[in-house]
Design a protein around this motif. Structure first.
Motif, mmCIF file in Angstrom:
data_model
loop_
_atom_site.group_PDB
_atom_site.id
_atom_site.type_symbol
_atom_site.label_atom_id
_atom_site.label_comp_id
_atom_site.label_asym_id
_atom_site.label_seq_id
_atom_site.Cartn_x
_atom_site.Cartn_y
_atom_site.Cartn_z
ATOM 1 N N ALA A 123 0.832 -1.206 0.000
ATOM 2 C CA ALA A 123 0.000 0.000 0.000
ATOM 3 C C ALA A 123 0.866 1.256 0.000
ATOM 4 O O ALA A 123 1.995 1.270 0.510
ATOM 5 N N LEU A 124 0.309 2.340 -0.564
ATOM 6 C CA LEU A 124 1.049 3.600 -0.650
ATOM 7 C C LEU A 124 1.428 4.134 0.733
ATOM 8 O O LEU A 124 2.469 4.762 0.895
ATOM 9 N N GLY A 125 0.557 3.886 1.717
ATOM 10 C CA GLY A 125 0.834 4.356 3.069
ATOM 11 C C GLY A 125 2.133 3.810 3.628
ATOM 12 O O GLY A 125 2.745 4.421 4.514
ATOM 13 N N LYS A 126 2.575 2.658 3.121
ATOM 14 C CA LYS A 126 3.838 2.052 3.558
ATOM 15 C C LYS A 126 5.037 2.548 2.730
ATOM 16 O O LYS A 126 6.179 2.314 3.095
ATOM 17 N N LYS A 127 4.737 3.173 1.591
ATOM 18 C CA LYS A 127 5.805 3.540 0.651
ATOM 19 C C LYS A 127 6.134 5.032 0.677
ATOM 20 O O LYS A 127 7.185 5.438 0.191
ATOM 21 N N GLN A 146 -12.671 9.071 -1.655
ATOM 22 C CA GLN A 146 -12.139 7.973 -2.476
ATOM 23 C C GLN A 146 -11.791 8.456 -3.879
ATOM 24 O O GLN A 146 -10.730 8.104 -4.419
ATOM 25 N N LEU A 147 -12.682 9.260 -4.474
ATOM 26 C CA LEU A 147 -12.427 9.723 -5.836
ATOM 27 C C LEU A 147 -11.224 10.663 -5.873
ATOM 28 O O LEU A 147 -10.388 10.584 -6.781
ATOM 29 N N MET A 148 -11.102 11.573 -4.901
ATOM 30 C CA MET A 148 -9.936 12.470 -4.867
ATOM 31 C C MET A 148 -8.638 11.655 -4.765
ATOM 32 O O MET A 148 -7.643 11.955 -5.425
ATOM 33 N N ALA A 149 -8.665 10.617 -3.939
ATOM 34 C CA ALA A 149 -7.487 9.752 -3.786
ATOM 35 C C ALA A 149 -7.142 9.071 -5.111
ATOM 36 O O ALA A 149 -5.962 8.971 -5.488
ATOM 37 N N GLN A 150 -8.161 8.624 -5.835
ATOM 38 C CA GLN A 150 -7.916 7.940 -7.112
ATOM 39 C C GLN A 150 -7.421 8.911 -8.183
ATOM 40 O O GLN A 150 -6.593 8.547 -9.035
ATOM 41 N N ILE A 151 -7.900 10.168 -8.141
ATOM 42 C CA ILE A 151 -7.398 11.191 -9.069
ATOM 43 C C ILE A 151 -5.903 11.402 -8.845
ATOM 44 O O ILE A 151 -5.110 11.455 -9.794
ATOM 45 N N ILE A 152 -5.498 11.513 -7.583
ATOM 46 C CA ILE A 152 -4.072 11.687 -7.253
ATOM 47 C C ILE A 152 -3.275 10.473 -7.733
ATOM 48 O O ILE A 152 -2.180 10.604 -8.299
ATOM 49 N N TRP A 153 -3.836 9.270 -7.521
ATOM 50 C CA TRP A 153 -3.155 8.039 -7.959
ATOM 51 C C TRP A 153 -2.906 8.077 -9.468
ATOM 52 O O TRP A 153 -1.800 7.755 -9.935
ATOM 53 N N GLY A 194 1.745 1.599 -7.779
ATOM 54 C CA GLY A 194 1.904 1.095 -9.140
ATOM 55 C C GLY A 194 3.337 0.665 -9.380
ATOM 56 O O GLY A 194 4.173 0.672 -8.469
ATOM 57 N N ASN A 195 3.626 0.315 -10.615
ATOM 58 C CA ASN A 195 4.990 -0.059 -10.994
ATOM 59 C C ASN A 195 5.774 1.226 -11.249
ATOM 60 O O ASN A 195 6.093 1.580 -12.379
ATOM 61 N N TRP A 196 6.033 1.942 -10.147
ATOM 62 C CA TRP A 196 6.575 3.302 -10.216
ATOM 63 C C TRP A 196 8.016 3.353 -9.739
ATOM 64 O O TRP A 196 8.412 2.611 -8.849
ATOM 65 N N ASN A 197 8.743 4.307 -10.314
ATOM 66 C CA ASN A 197 10.096 4.582 -9.846
ATOM 67 C C ASN A 197 10.175 5.862 -9.024
ATOM 68 O O ASN A 197 11.223 6.199 -8.485
ATOM 69 N N GLY A 243 0.485 8.692 -14.312
ATOM 70 C CA GLY A 243 0.901 9.392 -15.530
ATOM 71 C C GLY A 243 2.334 9.892 -15.427
ATOM 72 O O GLY A 243 3.119 9.761 -16.380
ATOM 73 N N TYR A 244 2.677 10.447 -14.266
ATOM 74 C CA TYR A 244 4.034 10.971 -14.056
ATOM 75 C C TYR A 244 5.088 9.903 -14.341
ATOM 76 O O TYR A 244 6.149 10.191 -14.907
ATOM 77 N N ASN A 245 4.811 8.685 -13.967
ATOM 78 C CA ASN A 245 5.774 7.603 -14.152
ATOM 79 C C ASN A 245 5.901 7.133 -15.592
ATOM 80 O O ASN A 245 6.752 6.299 -15.896
ATOM 81 N N PHE A 246 5.065 7.677 -16.469
ATOM 82 C CA PHE A 246 5.183 7.366 -17.902
ATOM 83 C C PHE A 246 5.689 8.572 -18.689
ATOM 84 O O PHE A 246 5.589 8.604 -19.916
ATOM 85 N N ARG A 247 6.214 9.570 -17.999
ATOM 86 C CA ARG A 247 6.704 10.766 -18.696
ATOM 87 C C ARG A 247 7.882 10.443 -19.615
ATOM 88 O O ARG A 247 8.781 9.699 -19.246
#
Length: 385
Positions: free
Chosen positions: A24-28, A286-293, A80-83, A298-302
């Motif tokens: 989970a993001l809370g751990k990362k 929930q929706l605001m959290a998903q928008i941020i996600w 996600g599969n993010w760097n 998208g940032y990770n595919f720049r």
């Protein structure tokens, strides 16, 4: 130092993180806590900041936005599969005057911009876009602002700054760093004809809700050219956020607004992402959290693409028209398109070469049919002024 005004993430949020699975993001996410203080920014790419300021709300807020509840929902989501490295800097509380809050927001964002860290700003009112814009003052560059909003938010030019009039202040205030303003998703019945005419007179871009929902890819070039993206949650339809009172029956769906957020994240120019005007309901959190996600996804595919620099990765098309010779470039990697605007000089190169305006394949097809794209025409006119 402006960072001294940041309040740590609430203990209840930190306690909840202990119960989350390791993926989970809370751990990362590296968090600002009372015990450990601010996280190290050296390797950070994205910073989350809450702003507890709503005194300039056009419609007075009956209760304070629970930014911690948005955090809780965001932290529950899986990484996600993010760097990218994400930090949560906590909140900026309201100052003695609204101007004090604006000053702190401006200073913190300016410092993050210097470190090439993208702030995701969560606040109850969209006038917080103003200090986000002012944070660019020290960079000595012209700014492109994109609002996802059902309204243009010009208001009365004599009105004090509010969540419905802050755009007038951005347009008129010195130093004037605004090159272009674009609105995505406006609804005509919320905007006076004078405001619509003003958008035309200033060669700004505006896309009605129906235009965008029928072809959401239409707005990708706008976001590709944006430095600041400010999202008014009231552009989302009421049923998507739990039927909150200040929301309209018409607006973007959750899927559409997340797609727009992802486009904003992919843009290698977007340096500030603001999420405003949400209200307190579980569905909204929930929706605001998903928008941020989706923005971070998208940032990770720049991919940084500049046709003038990586010439071998682009195909050049020259289209003669009755009044202009238009020069288009298509990326062989991403299939994204650009068109030269000869009245504006390019910021990547000090030589006298034309700037590039992101566009779509449809713009190229229109040009081959002797129809000059409207966005090109507006940008060309603006460059002559």
């Amino acid at each position: 130092m402006a960072f001294d005004f940041l309040v740590p993430v609430a203990d209840k949020v930190l306690a909840h993180c202990e119960l989350l699975p390791p993926q989970a993001l809370g751990k990362k996410i590296y968090k600002h806590t009372k015990r450990d203080g601010l996280p190290v920014l050296a390797l950070a790419n994205i910073a989350i900041i809450g702003v507890n300021e709503s005194r300039n709300a056009f419609e007075k807020k009956p209760e304070q936005l629970d930014v911690s509840a948005i955090r809780l929902e965001f932290y529950k989501l899986m990484m996600g599969n993010w760097n990218s490295s994400i930090v949560d800097l906590g909140d900026i509380n309201a100052g003695q005057e609204v101007s004090d809050t604006y000053f702190v927001v401006k200073e913190i964002i300016a410092e993050l911009l210097e470190e090439n860290i993208i702030p995701i700003v969560i606040g109850p009112t969209q006038d917080i876009t103003y200090p986000c814009y002012r944070a660019f003052d020290g960079l000595k560059k012209m700014i492109n602002l994109v609002n996802i909003d059902s309204r243009f938010d010009f208001g009365d030019h004599e009105e004090l700054i509010s969540s419905h009039s802050y755009m007038s202040k951005i347009i008129t205030d010195k130093p004037n760093n605004l090159f272009n303003f674009s609105n995505i998703g406006y609804q005509s019945y919320f905007n006076s004809q004078e405001e619509i005419d003003l958008m035309e007179r200033l060669f700004f871009d505006a896309y009605r809700l129906g235009e965008v929902t029928s072809n959401i890819a239409l707005i990708e070039p706008l976001l590709r050219n944006a430095n600041i993206v400010s999202l008014d949650a009231r552009a989302i339809r009421a049923s998507e956020v739990g039927m909150l009172d200040n929301f309209s029956p018409n607006g973007f769906t959750g899927r559409e607004i997340c797609a727009i957020a992802r486009y904003a994240g992919i843009s290698d120019k977007v340096a500030v992402f603001g999420l405003f005007e949400s209200e307190n309901s579980r569905q909204s959190f929930q929706l605001m959290a998903q928008i941020i996600w989706y923005f971070i996804e998208g940032y990770n595919f720049r991919i940084q693409e500049v046709p003038y620099i990586n010439k071998e990765d682009f195909t050049k098309y020259i289209v003669p028209t009755d009044s202009q010779e238009l020069v288009f470039y298509k990326s062989n990697l991403t299939e994204r398109w650009w068109v030269e605007v000869p009245s504006i000089l390019d910021s990547y190169n000090k030589s006298e070469i034309a700037a590039l305006l992101p566009c779509t394949k449809d713009d190229y097809v229109e040009a081959t049919n002797q129809d000059i794209p409207e966005r090109w025409f507006k940008a060309f006119k603006k460059g002559l002024n």
